[in-house]
Motif scaffolding. Structure first.
Motif, short mmCIF file in Angstrom:
data_model
loop_
_atom_site.label_atom_id
_atom_site.label_comp_id
_atom_site.label_asym_id
_atom_site.label_seq_id
_atom_site.Cartn_x
_atom_site.Cartn_y
_atom_site.Cartn_z
N LEU A 8 0.82 -1.21 0.00
CA LEU A 8 0.00 0.00 0.00
C LEU A 8 0.86 1.27 0.00
O LEU A 8 0.36 2.36 -0.19
CB LEU A 8 -0.93 0.02 1.22
N ILE A 9 2.13 1.12 0.23
CA ILE A 9 3.04 2.27 0.17
C ILE A 9 3.79 2.30 -1.16
O ILE A 9 3.89 3.32 -1.82
CB ILE A 9 4.09 2.21 1.31
N TYR A 10 4.32 1.13 -1.56
CA TYR A 10 5.23 1.11 -2.71
C TYR A 10 4.56 0.75 -4.03
O TYR A 10 5.21 0.80 -5.07
CB TYR A 10 6.34 0.08 -2.47
N ALA A 11 3.30 0.33 -4.02
CA ALA A 11 2.68 -0.22 -5.23
C ALA A 11 2.81 0.74 -6.41
O ALA A 11 2.85 1.96 -6.25
CB ALA A 11 1.22 -0.54 -4.99
N PHE A 12 2.89 0.15 -7.59
CA PHE A 12 3.12 0.93 -8.79
C PHE A 12 2.16 0.50 -9.89
O PHE A 12 1.93 -0.69 -10.10
CB PHE A 12 4.56 0.71 -9.25
N ARG A 13 1.55 1.47 -10.55
CA ARG A 13 0.82 1.20 -11.78
C ARG A 13 1.17 2.30 -12.76
O ARG A 13 1.06 3.47 -12.40
CB ARG A 13 -0.70 1.25 -11.53
N PRO A 14 1.55 1.93 -14.00
CA PRO A 14 1.77 2.98 -14.99
C PRO A 14 0.45 3.73 -15.20
O PRO A 14 -0.62 3.22 -14.84
CB PRO A 14 2.18 2.23 -16.24
N GLU A 15 0.54 4.88 -15.80
CA GLU A 15 -0.58 5.80 -15.82
C GLU A 15 -1.96 5.23 -16.19
O GLU A 15 -2.92 5.42 -15.49
CB GLU A 15 -0.25 6.96 -16.76
N GLU A 16 -2.00 4.51 -17.32
CA GLU A 16 -3.32 4.10 -17.81
C GLU A 16 -3.91 2.93 -17.04
O GLU A 16 -5.03 2.51 -17.32
CB GLU A 16 -3.25 3.73 -19.30
N PHE A 17 -3.16 2.38 -16.12
CA PHE A 17 -3.64 1.16 -15.46
C PHE A 17 -4.48 1.44 -14.23
O PHE A 17 -4.60 0.63 -13.35
CB PHE A 17 -2.45 0.26 -15.11
N GLY A 18 -5.06 2.60 -14.17
CA GLY A 18 -5.88 2.93 -13.02
C GLY A 18 -5.07 3.78 -12.07
O GLY A 18 -3.85 3.90 -12.20
N SER A 19 -5.76 4.36 -11.08
CA SER A 19 -5.03 5.24 -10.18
C SER A 19 -4.15 4.40 -9.27
O SER A 19 -4.45 3.24 -9.00
CB SER A 19 -5.99 6.08 -9.37
N ASN A 20 -3.07 4.97 -8.81
CA ASN A 20 -2.13 4.22 -7.99
C ASN A 20 -2.68 3.98 -6.61
O ASN A 20 -3.27 4.88 -6.00
CB ASN A 20 -0.80 4.95 -7.92
N ILE A 21 -2.47 2.75 -6.10
CA ILE A 21 -2.94 2.46 -4.76
C ILE A 21 -1.79 2.51 -3.76
O ILE A 21 -1.99 2.30 -2.58
CB ILE A 21 -3.66 1.10 -4.68
N GLY A 22 -0.58 2.81 -4.22
CA GLY A 22 0.54 2.97 -3.33
C GLY A 22 0.72 4.44 -2.95
O GLY A 22 0.64 5.32 -3.80
N LEU A 23 0.97 4.68 -1.66
CA LEU A 23 1.04 6.05 -1.17
C LEU A 23 2.13 6.88 -1.84
O LEU A 23 1.90 8.02 -2.24
CB LEU A 23 1.26 6.05 0.34
N LEU A 24 3.32 6.30 -2.01
CA LEU A 24 4.42 7.08 -2.59
C LEU A 24 4.07 7.57 -3.99
O LEU A 24 4.33 8.73 -4.33
CB LEU A 24 5.70 6.25 -2.64
N ASN A 25 3.48 6.68 -4.80
CA ASN A 25 3.11 7.12 -6.13
C ASN A 25 1.92 8.06 -6.11
O ASN A 25 1.78 8.91 -6.98
CB ASN A 25 2.85 5.91 -7.04
#
Lengths: 383, 313, 447
Positions: A210-227
């Motif tokens: 939940l902190i580090y998760a990553f999704r490139p832009e089109e893959f939905g909003s990021n669920i990781g806090l840092l991103n």
């Protein structure tokens, strides 16, 4: 020394010393061995008989659990008490010679069966092939010190055992000292730092995703806090755990987060045991708080700091799950020694190499042990 | 204890009688504590918030977005907890976890306390060697021990036609798990307790010996009461470790519905691909509840003055 | 004096007691000679223990669905119970329990692990268990059975199958844009190019999978390898009869690179795919308008599609286009027995029978295909699975199915260096291919 040899010889008025003292010496030795192994064996059989009975009866689960807890808990206390009564029946001159072995024996017996035997087993396998059958000499050790991922793992582990204990112990010590002076709210503040220790491993890995998760832009909003923060700042999301070599630090943060609670609790207990009068006296003498910390608190609890640091170093040396769960450690350059061991043992399935890596772990701990023993002796010398 | 004379502290030293609360720090202390606590709480907060959010939202928006409209009831739900608690065999798994964790906490404490006392205050041959061996065992990765132990449990160990370790069919019994957990917990227990017990003032032990007390009496009447904070601290760690352990219980107790422990039952929720985020977070909090209760109930032993009082008493 | 006498008497008594205890322990501990038989791996069947324990890598839900079917259809008719264990720590549990002799049956997705267990003597061959191999071959096809073959004996009993040669597409947007389903590689590339020139992104790709990161990329390699080199060379590759960096493999790797590294083909770019969870990867297909149009993944992926999306409306699939051959990529699980007991044999027979397999096929909670080629398409819970099962059954009977090569390889390659290599290929770009393949080849264990 309060062993039998120092006490009066048992001869019936004879003057011949040597034969007389030798006989009890053998007796004492046997009694020591018996004393050492008796508790575990008797306890074990009692427990086993109880459980064999319960298993056959197919008893109610609640009952099994209840009996299990009662027998397990009460049984151990009862057995030590019983052994002590047995020692009381011994002639007085034997008692203090046998007693230490009754005290340490059970621990040593259990450790021998459950840990020393597997260690010897591991050392043997480290000279054998992938299925642990034929001897292959030093091949596995050659692998350990030439494989590129192993070399990387050794470097990374060096970072882990320096940085993680340093961070966890400093933060833990600072927090324990500060919280000690908080008065009201101390208990809650300490509980909150301690909280991560109570999280199961699966929970912790979820936490940090939940902190580090990553999704490139089109893959939905990021669920990781840092991103989430990066996007809030108008930046592109970053695959944090692939940023070599910084991803190693990000993984270390997880361990520091989980383990600082341990350091804090143990150090806090040590700080609490410094008598109030000493601290008060120093303050009345006009020492500043920083001076009290540096000249009284730290020196007094130094042994505990050593213990906590040792434990942290060992834990950092053994870390694998944090590294393992988050993405391909080989490709991402986050390999560590214990992770390599688990991988070779359970996934890549080469028992010999896994055992050789384990042996490297055993050896790596030797300096820490020497440090501890030296301190152990010093401590006894001054008391 | 010598303290160098320093310029008087800027703040006046409040004079207070014995038995009062320890003096409290100023703003600096409060703010520093607050900062650390907040940093430490951020990850946990993420899990807590996620555990109360509906699945669809968990997968599509960051957990912090929930804080933007905290009073919008549609974004909160208890469904995750309901589903997690509905896991098949939850009650049985909880019971199993208790039956594993309580003895597996108490047994190593008892055994380690005796050993730690002996290492601290008794003279006997092989003392250093034994202690260094115990400390060294801290580093043994338990994964390397599982297969040899499982073989002992199933087949015993035969040397020259005699069982040196009997074939007791221990696999799948609580006893088998306790023994394993006891062994894995002992090195740390002995190490921590020896450090604490060894640092108790030698004067009290010597005066007790002069009074004619033997080691067992000293241990039972003096050392144990004095060591309560250390015992409580280790109890917490061991309980946490056993409670959250998955591997040891799985290997020695088994993964079937009747035998599995709570961590194993809850892990089934997560799914091999880890897709059930909402359930995982709820499960994490459910399994944390009891360890935290243990922590709170034992925390009262970490209070200043307890040791001193016991020494005087 | 009285004190002294009592002490000595006591000591003699203790010594006596000590001796007695030692003698008793020794007597009680004397190992029974003979009759201690190994239990594992022997050719003789041992008696019914009343339970068959089945270790599997299924998810908890799948495990429960399977258990329910077994309890319903098998348990009432037999004198044993079956326990399905859905394990999250599958690999660890497998090694621990196989090595310590506490395993009955395992549903193994990696036939590559079979030789070691067979050679160690812990696995039991189907021949030893009394199965008629010709009969099994007509049920599962020769090829599937051959995956568990070691030195002429067969150890793997197929229990389910997955169909992997699927390309999913965003049907509504795909049709609205007037695209057509490609049937050859050239058409696939032409379609991708057209999408790029239309300002769209063709592919959604994600390879992150925790500990197993990289596996979806190996599926791509296998798909292309199977369809370019043909089944025979593919099998040689899987068994290391040709080097891992054989020209055929390099060629396949380059074609894979063509998809991954061509500018604009992959949403987010190749280097991000290794950080993108494979379950999240297809999601942009369902954005309005779609952010990507194509996704290569096996049947199971539809479970990750957003709620409310409908097959045949929002999405659909087509078989991965033919290249030089049209062979079918598959995966699946093989049951391997670690004890020879009549109830294990009986369970395997009942479990693979058509009625049980049909019931499993119809369970939406399982979503897997039957390896039993006689199970009809109408057994399946949905038409996608039915259609896939038809293609797979044909491929198995005709010998045109290729099993996931990574899963056929020894674990240190198939679940190790192959995954790692693919991740490195994605991160380091097209030029790294030769090095990556050479590294994987070097990691192959010496036999």
């Amino acid at each position: 020394m309060t062993t039998g040899s120092e006490l009066q010889p048992s001869g019936e008025g004879t003057v011949e010393q040597p034969p007389v003292t030798r006989a009890p010496a053998i007796g004492v030795f046997l009694l020591r061995v018996l004393g050492a192994v008796a508790i575990p064996i008797v306890a074990f059989f009692l427990l086993w008989v109880t459980f064999d009975f319960l298993r056959d009866e197919d008893a109610n689960r609640l009952l099994v659990v209840g009996v299990a807890i009662f027998v397990g808990v009460a049984g151990v206390f009862f057995l030590y008490w019983g052994m002590n009564r047995a020692i009381e029946l011994l002639p007085e001159r034997y008692r203090e010679g046998v007693r230490p072995y009754v005290f340490v024996g059970p621990a040593l017996v259990i450790l021998s069966v459950f840990m020393i035997y597997p260690v010897i087993n591991t050392i043997l396998i480290s000279f054998k092939d992938s299925v642990g059958e034929d001897f292959v000499g030093l091949d596995n050790f050659e692998f350990v010190f030439t494989d590129r991922y192993m070399l990387r793992a050794i470097r990374n582990t060096a970072g882990w055992i320096i940085l993680v204990p340093l961070a966890a112990v400093s933060i833990g010590l600072a927090f324990a000292t500060l919280a000690d002076r908080l008065g009201r709210g101390e208990s809650i503040a300490k509980s909150l730092i301690f909280l991560p220790m109570a999280i199961s491993f699966a929970g912790a890995s979820a936490t940090w995703t939940l902190i580090y998760a990553f999704r490139p832009e089109e893959f939905g909003s990021n669920i990781g806090l840092l991103n989430g923060i990066m996007i809030g700042l108008g930046q592109n999301p970053v695959p944090w755990l692939q940023q070599q070599p910084w991803n190693n630090l990000l993984l270390m943060v997880i361990m520091v987060w989980m383990q600082t609670g341990f350091a804090m609790v143990v150090l806090s207990a040590a700080i609490k045991s410094i008598p109030d009068e000493i601290l008060e006296a120093a303050r009345i003498d006009g020492a500043s708080e920083l001076q009290v910390f540096r000249r009284i608190i730290v020196p007094t609890i130094l042994p505990t700091i050593v213990v906590v640091t040792t434990y942290m170093v060992i834990n950092a040396l053994k870390v694998f799950d944090i590294v393992f769960v988050i993405g391909s450690p080989e490709a991402n350059g986050t390999v560590v020694i214990a992770e390599r061991m688990i991988d070779w043992f359970f996934i890549s399935n080469h028992d010999g190499r896994a055992a050789a890596i384990a042996v490297v772990l055993f050896v790596a701990i030797v300096p820490v042990m020497i440090w501890n023993i030296r301190r152990f002796r010093e401590e006894e010398a001054i008391r | 204890m010598s303290v160098t004379t320093a310029p008087p502290a800027a703040e006046p030293i409040p004079v207070r009688g014995k038995g009062l609360e320890p003096r409290t720090g100023g703003w600096f202390v409060r703010i520093a504590v607050l900062v650390i606590v907040v940093i430490w709480m951020i990850p946990t907060a993420g899990v807590l918030i996620t555990s109360f959010r509906p699945e669809a939202l968990v997968d599509t928006t960051g957990w912090w977005t929930a804080l933007a409209h905290p009073f919008e009831t549609s974004q909160w739900t208890l469904e995750n907890y309901r589903l997690a608690l509905d896991t098949g065999g939850f009650a049985s798994a909880f019971l199993n976890s208790l039956a594993v964790a309580i003895p597996a906490t108490v047994i190593p404490i008892a055994i380690a306390a005796f050993a730690a006392y002996a290492f601290s205050w008794m003279e006997f041959r092989g003392r250093y060697l034994m202690f260094i061996a115990v400390v060294g065992l801290l580093v043994v990765p338990l994964q390397m021990a599982l297969i040899p132990i499982l073989r002992l449990y199933n087949e015993g160990a035969i040397v020259a036609n005699y069982y040196v370790f009997p074939d007791l069919d221990l696999n799948g019994t609580f006893l088998g798990v306790w023994l394993a957990h006891t062994a894995f917990g002992l090195p740390l227990a002995i190490y921590l307790l020896r450090n604490y017990i060894g640092s108790l003032p030698s004067s009290i032990i010597e005066s007790a010996r002069i009074d004619g007390a033997d080691h067992f009496t000293i241990f039972w009447r003096l050392i144990i009461p004095l060591s309560v904070p250390a015992l409580a601290a280790f109890a917490i760690f061991q309980f946490l470790w056993v409670w959250n352990d998955l591997l040891v219980a799985y290997v020695f107790l088994g993964g079937s519905r009747e035998t599995r422990v709570l961590t194993l039952a809850l892990q089934g929720l997560v799914g091999r691909e880890g897709e059930n985020w909402h359930l995982l977070t709820a499960a994490a909090f459910i399994s944390m509840a009891l360890p935290l209760l243990v922590f709170f109930s034992l925390q009262k032993y970490f209070v200043r003055g307890l040791t001193a009082g016991a020494v005087k008493g | 004096m009285a004190e002294r006498v009592r002490g000595d008497g006591m000591r003699k008594f203790r010594m006596l007691a000590l001796t007695a205890v030692i003698v008793m322990i020794a007597a009680a501990c004397q190992a029974e000679e003979g009759g201690d038989g190994d239990g594992d791996g022997g050719t003789e069947q041992s008696e019914n223990k009343g339970t068959v324990n089945v270790l599997s890598a299924l998810s908890a839900e799948e495990g429960e669905a399977l258990q329910a079917i077994i309890d319903d259809m098998i348990t009432p008719e037999v004198d044993y119970t079956v326990e399905i264990e859905a394990s999250e720590q599958f690999e660890e549990q497998f090694q621990i329990r196989a090595d310590s002799g506490t395993l009955d049956l395992i549903l193994l997705p990696q036939p590559g692990a079979i030789p070691e267990k067979a050679e160690a003597g812990s696995a039991v061959s189907l021949e030893d268990m009394g199965f008629d191999m010709d009969e099994l071959a007509s049920t599962f096809g020769e090829y599937y059975l051959s995956l568990g073959e070691v030195d002429g004996a067969h150890y793997g009993f197929p229990t389910n199958a997955n169909y992997k040669s699927m390309v999913w597409y965003a049907k509504d947007d795909f049709e609205a844009a007037g695209y057509e389903i490609p049937t050859t590689w050239d058409q696939l590339i032409a379609l991708s190019d057209q999408m790029v020139s239309d300002g769209n992104t063709p592919w959604c790709v994600g390879f992150e999978s925790g500990t197993a990161t990289g596996w979806p990329a190996t599926d791509w390699m296998e798909e292309i390898m199977l369809k370019t080199a043909g089944l025979e060379t593919y099998q040689q590759w899987a068994r290391h009869e040709i080097p891992f960096n054989d020209p055929a493999v390099v060629a396949a790797g380059e074609m894979f690179g063509e998809i991954m590294f061509t500018e604009g083909y992959v949403l987010g770019g190749a280097e991000n795919t290794t950080a993108l969870p494979f379950g999240d990867a297809p999601l942009p297909m369902f954005n309005k308008p779609a952010d990507c149009y194509l996704h290569h993944q096996a049947t199971f992926i539809s479970a990750f599609f957003p709620e409310g999306t409908e097959a045949g409306v929002d999405y659909d699939w087509f078989p991965f286009p033919e290249i030089d051959t049209a062979d079918t990529l598959m995966a699946g699980e093989l049951a391997v027995a670690f004890d020879n007991r009549q109830e294990i044999v009986d369970f395997l027979e009942r479990f693979s029978a058509e009625d049980v397999q049909c019931a499993m096929a119809g369970d939406p909670g399982l979503g897997r295909l039957s390896p039993n080629v006689n199970v009809g398409e109408d057994c399946y819970a949905n038409p996608i699975l039915g259609e896939a099962s038809g293609i797979l059954a044909d491929a198995l009977t005709n010998g045109t199915a290729g099993f996931d090569a990574g899963d056929q390889m020894p674990a240190q390659v198939g679940s190790g260096s192959f995954w790692t290599g693919m991740v490195e290929y994605m991160q380091q770009g097209p030029d790294s291919l030769e090095t990556v393949l050479a590294d994987i080849d070097a990691s192959w264990p010496e036999s």
